[in-house]
Design a protein around this motif. Structure first.
Motif, short mmCIF file in Angstrom:
data_model
loop_
_atom_site.label_atom_id
_atom_site.label_comp_id
_atom_site.label_asym_id
_atom_site.label_seq_id
_atom_site.Cartn_x
_atom_site.Cartn_y
_atom_site.Cartn_z
N PHE A 1 1.31 -0.93 -0.26
CA PHE A 1 -0.44 0.25 -0.34
C PHE A 1 0.89 1.12 0.43
O PHE A 1 0.75 2.35 -0.72
CB PHE A 1 -1.06 0.04 1.43
CG PHE A 1 -1.46 1.42 1.06
CD1 PHE A 1 -2.49 1.74 0.27
CD2 PHE A 1 -0.92 2.40 2.76
CE1 PHE A 1 -3.64 3.12 1.09
CE2 PHE A 1 -1.31 3.56 2.57
CZ PHE A 1 -3.09 3.78 1.77
N LEU A 2 2.14 1.48 0.82
CA LEU A 2 3.00 2.28 0.95
C LEU A 2 3.67 2.13 -0.59
O LEU A 2 4.18 3.91 -0.94
CB LEU A 2 3.57 2.08 1.99
CG LEU A 2 3.37 2.38 3.92
CD1 LEU A 2 4.20 1.70 4.50
CD2 LEU A 2 2.15 3.47 3.71
N LYS B 1 1.18 3.97 -3.13
CA LYS B 1 0.77 5.43 -2.47
C LYS B 1 1.89 6.51 -2.74
O LYS B 1 2.13 7.65 -2.40
CB LYS B 1 0.14 6.46 -1.02
CG LYS B 1 -0.99 5.35 -0.68
CD LYS B 1 -2.00 6.24 -1.90
CE LYS B 1 -3.51 5.27 -1.01
NZ LYS B 1 -4.60 6.83 -2.19
N PHE C 1 4.24 6.84 -1.12
CA PHE C 1 5.59 7.11 -0.22
C PHE C 1 7.01 7.54 0.51
O PHE C 1 7.30 5.83 -0.28
CB PHE C 1 4.45 7.01 1.73
CG PHE C 1 3.44 7.41 1.48
CD1 PHE C 1 2.34 8.85 0.80
CD2 PHE C 1 2.06 6.59 2.22
CE1 PHE C 1 0.85 8.81 0.57
CE2 PHE C 1 1.08 6.90 1.88
CZ PHE C 1 0.16 8.14 1.69
N LYS D 1 -3.81 2.05 7.13
CA LYS D 1 -3.65 2.74 5.51
C LYS D 1 -4.21 4.23 6.74
O LYS D 1 -4.21 5.88 5.70
CB LYS D 1 -5.03 1.96 4.94
CG LYS D 1 -4.36 1.34 4.09
CD LYS D 1 -5.43 0.49 3.67
CE LYS D 1 -4.51 -0.41 2.63
NZ LYS D 1 -5.24 -1.88 1.94
N LEU D 2 -5.45 4.32 7.51
CA LEU D 2 -5.92 6.00 7.65
C LEU D 2 -5.30 6.61 8.10
O LEU D 2 -5.11 7.40 7.54
CB LEU D 2 -7.38 5.89 8.36
CG LEU D 2 -7.82 7.15 8.17
CD1 LEU D 2 -8.79 7.63 6.75
CD2 LEU D 2 -9.84 6.51 8.98
N ILE E 1 -1.73 7.22 8.44
CA ILE E 1 -0.26 7.20 8.10
C ILE E 1 -0.96 8.04 6.54
O ILE E 1 -0.08 8.97 6.88
CB ILE E 1 0.18 5.47 7.07
CG1 ILE E 1 0.38 4.88 7.94
CG2 ILE E 1 1.15 6.29 6.23
CD1 ILE E 1 0.98 3.41 7.50
N ILE E 2 -1.55 7.91 6.27
CA ILE E 2 -2.72 8.83 4.84
C ILE E 2 -2.85 10.48 5.65
O ILE E 2 -2.19 10.98 5.00
CB ILE E 2 -4.14 8.61 4.13
CG1 ILE E 2 -4.08 7.28 3.07
CG2 ILE E 2 -4.54 9.57 3.14
CD1 ILE E 2 -4.86 6.63 2.15
N ASN E 3 -3.31 10.36 6.94
CA ASN E 3 -3.23 11.13 7.65
C ASN E 3 -2.23 12.08 8.06
O ASN E 3 -2.04 13.38 8.00
CB ASN E 3 -4.32 11.26 8.71
CG ASN E 3 -5.87 11.60 8.81
OD1 ASN E 3 -6.28 11.56 7.18
ND2 ASN E 3 -7.26 10.77 9.25
N TYR F 1 0.28 11.81 6.08
CA TYR F 1 1.27 12.42 4.82
C TYR F 1 1.00 13.39 4.52
O TYR F 1 1.00 14.62 3.71
CB TYR F 1 1.03 11.15 3.78
CG TYR F 1 2.34 11.08 4.13
CD1 TYR F 1 3.71 11.17 3.17
CD2 TYR F 1 2.24 8.83 4.57
CE1 TYR F 1 4.33 9.88 3.01
CE2 TYR F 1 3.97 8.72 4.78
CZ TYR F 1 4.79 8.49 4.41
OH TYR F 1 5.91 8.05 4.23
N LYS F 2 -0.85 13.93 5.33
CA LYS F 2 -1.86 15.18 4.13
C LYS F 2 -1.70 16.15 5.63
O LYS F 2 -2.32 17.29 5.02
CB LYS F 2 -2.89 14.70 4.29
CG LYS F 2 -3.48 13.68 3.51
CD LYS F 2 -4.84 13.41 2.99
CE LYS F 2 -5.21 12.89 1.75
NZ LYS F 2 -7.06 12.37 1.72
#
Length: 215
Positions: A20-21, A24, A26, A143-144, A146-148, A150-151
């Motif tokens: 997943f990373l 994305k 990342f 997932k949620l 780590i996304i947050n 990075y945002k």
């Protein structure tokens, strides 16, 4: 932003998180803790994510993390430490979950940032099914989260608290031992709570011999 991911790559769900990373794109570095006896790093990172990792992350590692170090624990705040799945089944719980917390000097003790729960049916769940469901749950949670990160979304402090000290390996060994006077119901409950694939299950000590249960 640079992320350090430490996970046990023997778990399929850990491999899924790495993929997943990568998808994305990342910026992250991965350490497979299943191949290590101790975690050591030389570079500095912004965040550390410990995902289904059982190795202790000491201060020498954490001081190289610029912002925060988080652990993803496969159990809710009621079941910190070793054998969280097993103790939950012994208690015949009807809900379970996974916890994100800040890493400090003790196992499963730091400030809790998030808990993601799900309902279970004790009659329908054995240890293997509970682990599988928990891994699905904690992957979505990771997932949620780590996304947050990075945002650069602010991490909101939650009001969750650990309800007890972390279970130890010694307590786990005591819990899976059968006594000669245990009832049939208690033995069956322990078989359900401690039988998983080719791992050691329940056992009994008798006259200097150890007898172990095999599926």
């Amino acid at each position: 932003m640079k992320l350090l991911l430490i996970s046990n790559y023997k778990h399929k769900v850990s491999r899924k998180l790495v993929e997943f990373l990568k998808i994305k794109k990342f910026d992250f570095y991965h350490i497979d803790s299943s191949k290590k006896k101790k975690i050591k790093i030389s570079k500095k990172y912004d965040y550390l994510i410990s995902f289904l990792n059982t190795l202790y992350i000491d201060k020498n590692v954490r001081k190289k993390i610029k912002i925060k170090s988080f652990n993803f624990h496969p159990g809710p705040p009621e079941y910190p430490g070793f054998g969280c799945y097993n103790f939950a089944l012994l208690d015949k719980v009807n809900s379970y979950g996974s916890t994100i917390h800040i890493i400090n000097d003790k196992f499963d003790n730091g400030e809790i940032m998030d808990v993601k729960r799900f309902n279970i049916s004790y009659k329908k769940y054995d240890l293997e099914k509970l682990i599988k469901k928990t891994h699905e749950n904690i992957l979505l949670q990771a997932k949620l989260f780590i996304i947050n990160i990075y945002k650069k979304k602010p991490i909101t402090k939650r009001k969750f608290k650990w309800t007890k000290k972390a279970y130890t390996k010694k307590e786990f060994e005591i819990a899976r031992q059968i006594k000669l006077n245990d009832s049939k119901a208690k033995i069956l409950k322990k078989i359900k709570a401690f039988s998983y694939k080719d791992y050691e299950s329940i056992f009994i000590n008798f006259k200097g011999f150890k007898f172990a249960f095999k599926k």
